[in-house]
Design a protein around this motif. Structure first.
Motif, PDB file in Angstrom:
ATOM      1  N   ASN A 138       0.801  -1.239   0.000  1.00 46.99           N
ATOM      2  CA  ASN A 138       0.000   0.000   0.000  1.00 46.99           C
ATOM      3  C   ASN A 138       0.827   1.278   0.000  1.00 46.99           C
ATOM      4  OD1 ASN A 138      -2.415  -1.550   0.145  1.00 46.99           O
ATOM      5  ND2 ASN A 138      -2.019  -1.819   2.328  1.00 46.99           N
ATOM      6  N   GLY A 139       2.011   1.241  -0.601  1.00 47.91           N
ATOM      7  CA  GLY A 139       2.806   2.457  -0.685  1.00 47.91           C
ATOM      8  C   GLY A 139       4.280   2.208  -0.455  1.00 47.91           C
ATOM      9  N   ARG A 140       4.937   3.247   0.004  1.00 48.67           N
ATOM     10  CA  ARG A 140       6.387   3.226   0.230  1.00 48.67           C
ATOM     11  C   ARG A 140       6.667   3.520   1.693  1.00 48.67           C
ATOM     12  NH1 ARG A 140      10.046   8.132  -1.446  1.00 48.67           N
ATOM     13  NH2 ARG A 140      12.022   7.449  -0.552  1.00 48.67           N
ATOM     14  N   ALA A 141       7.653   2.825   2.242  1.00 51.92           N
ATOM     15  CA  ALA A 141       8.032   3.044   3.635  1.00 51.92           C
ATOM     16  C   ALA A 141       9.542   2.941   3.803  1.00 51.92           C
ATOM     17  CB  ALA A 141       7.354   2.026   4.549  1.00 51.92           C
ATOM     18  N   LEU A 142      10.028   3.680   4.756  1.00 53.86           N
ATOM     19  CA  LEU A 142      11.370   3.467   5.282  1.00 53.86           C
ATOM     20  C   LEU A 142      11.196   2.591   6.513  1.00 53.86           C
ATOM     21  CD1 LEU A 142      12.883   7.070   5.116  1.00 53.86           C
ATOM     22  CD2 LEU A 142      13.260   5.174   3.523  1.00 53.86           C
ATOM     23  N   VAL A 143      12.068   1.614   6.672  1.00 54.43           N
ATOM     24  CA  VAL A 143      12.024   0.749   7.845  1.00 54.43           C
ATOM     25  C   VAL A 143      13.420   0.726   8.448  1.00 54.43           C
ATOM     26  CG1 VAL A 143      11.466  -1.527   8.764  1.00 54.43           C
ATOM     27  CG2 VAL A 143      10.214  -0.650   6.774  1.00 54.43           C
TER      28      VAL A 143
END
Length: 155
Positions: free
Chosen positions: A136-141
């Protein structure tokens, strides 16, 4: 935020979690004390966004994932390594966490989730394994790994 200031921020957080079991209790505590809306979350997310933009975070790329390990385990970080990945709508390589894993999920675009979890902290116990997945999108982890231990598998 400079790489040195980021190190200092992580050192302060790791001092609070050093020696604690990596379990559901730590997951709840991190989300209550340092979750979305907290000063810690806000500072870490801003530092990660800035670090990626400046090129000292996520400086490598493979399989559609940008990643990097700015800090190896050291005493100042209470023997945690620090990794940050930039992922959008994909599953990463399967791996196990011999000593557990602590993740900070920071959506950047859309309503990104990590392994089905929204923004905030996610703690995996020792011996756990997964295909890290952003949907559901882009994330930094941000990953904190005790002694930097991670084992990539072919599963």
């Amino acid at each position: 935020m400079s790489k040195e200031a980021f190190h200092h921020l992580i050192a302060g957080l790791s001092a609070q979690i050093a020696g604690r079991p990596l379990d559901a209790s730590l997951d709840r505590w991190l989300n209550a004390q340092h979750g979305v809306g907290s000063q810690t979350y806000t500072q870490l997310k801003a530092a990660c966004i800035e670090g990626v933009a400046e090129g000292w975070l996520c400086e490598r790329e493979g399989g559609g994932i940008r990643y990097g390990r700015p800090f190896k385990p050291e005493d100042a970080l209470h023997r945690f390594s620090v990794d940050v990945v930039d992922m959008a709508d994909l599953a990463g390589p399967h791996h196990t966490h011999p000593n557990g894993e602590i993740d900070l999920i920071m959506p950047i675009e859309g309503d990104a989730t990590f392994d089905g979890r929204p923004a905030g902290w996610c703690v995996y116990p020792p011996g756990s394994a997964h295909h890290p997945t952003v949907d559901n999108g882009r994330a930094l982890v941000l990953y904190l790994l005790p002694e930097g231990q991670i084992q990539f598998t072919k599963s």
